[in-house]
Design a protein around this motif. Structure first.
Motif, PDB file in Angstrom:
ATOM      1  N   VAL A 192      -0.277  46.207  29.559  1.00 59.41           N
ATOM      2  CA  VAL A 192       0.273  47.005  30.657  1.00 59.41           C
ATOM      3  C   VAL A 192       1.523  47.749  30.179  1.00 59.41           C
ATOM      4  O   VAL A 192       1.734  48.923  30.497  1.00 59.41           O
ATOM      5  CB  VAL A 192       0.620  46.104  31.873  1.00 59.41           C
ATOM      6  CG1 VAL A 192       1.128  46.928  33.041  1.00 59.41           C
ATOM      7  CG2 VAL A 192      -0.596  45.303  32.304  1.00 59.41           C
ATOM      8  N   ARG A 247       3.243  47.201  38.303  1.00 66.27           N
ATOM      9  CA  ARG A 247       1.782  47.232  38.272  1.00 66.27           C
ATOM     10  C   ARG A 247       1.145  45.865  38.143  1.00 66.27           C
ATOM     11  O   ARG A 247      -0.006  45.673  38.483  1.00 66.27           O
ATOM     12  CB  ARG A 247       1.312  48.061  37.081  1.00 66.27           C
ATOM     13  CG  ARG A 247       1.523  49.520  37.322  1.00 66.27           C
ATOM     14  CD  ARG A 247       1.044  50.267  36.133  1.00 66.27           C
ATOM     15  NE  ARG A 247       1.742  51.542  36.067  1.00 66.27           N
ATOM     16  CZ  ARG A 247       1.545  52.416  35.106  1.00 66.27           C
ATOM     17  NH1 ARG A 247       0.691  52.154  34.147  1.00 66.27           N
ATOM     18  NH2 ARG A 247       2.195  53.543  35.108  1.00 66.27           N
ATOM     19  N   SER A 248       1.843  44.915  37.560  1.00 68.63           N
ATOM     20  CA  SER A 248       1.261  43.577  37.466  1.00 68.63           C
ATOM     21  C   SER A 248       2.341  42.525  37.665  1.00 68.63           C
ATOM     22  O   SER A 248       3.520  42.820  37.546  1.00 68.63           O
ATOM     23  CB  SER A 248       0.552  43.391  36.125  1.00 68.63           C
ATOM     24  OG  SER A 248       1.492  43.317  35.091  1.00 68.63           O
TER      25      SER A 248
END
Ligand SMILES: [Zn+2]
Length: 136
Positions: free
Chosen positions: A92, A84-85
């Motif tokens: 996160v 996701r990052s």
């Protein structure tokens, strides 16, 4: 997710392949890596379980790859967070962990209503991998 290395450099949490006995690739193991001296420390929350896994392989393992993120819940959560990052940020990771816990609890409810003791046991085991280990 930063940690200070003994050399004074910053250590970043990354997922790496750990090669055991030059034959077994253990993929997606969470490791703190120092950008200054190159030191690697296995993430404390999974250290014991990596040790157990290596112990089970024995001294003469046959060549293979083990996806650690499917064996260990923390590695799974971290690889989710990584998708996701670009870097592993605490927020996160926390969100990914919370989602995974909720998912496991949902499954536990299903297992419970089916009175499937083996499945319940497996799910509790996975939940316990996630609890109380998120400490560097
Ligand atoms: Zn260092």
């Amino acid at each position: 997710m930063l940690k200070r290395c003994s050399c004074g450099g910053d250590m970043n949490l990354v997922l790496r392949t750990v090669i055991f006995a030059k034959k077994v690739n253990i993929n997606n193991v969470p490791v703190y890596n120092c950008s200054m001296c190159g030191r690697n420390d296995v993430f404390p929350g999974v250290k014991e379980d990596v040790g157990k896994l290596v112990g089970q392989l024995g001294s003469k393992p046959s060549p293979r790859s083990i996806p650690f993120d499917q064996v260990h819940e923390w590695a799974g959560v971290l690889s989710q967070a990584m998708n996701r990052s670009d870097s592993l940020q605490a927020a996160v990771i926390a969100r990914a962990a919370e989602e995974r816990v909720n998912q496991l609890l949902d499954l536990w409810l299903i297992a419970s209503s089916l009175e499937d003791e083996t499945w319940k046991m497996e799910l509790s085991n996975r939940l316990s991998q996630l609890s109380g280990q998120y400490i560097s």
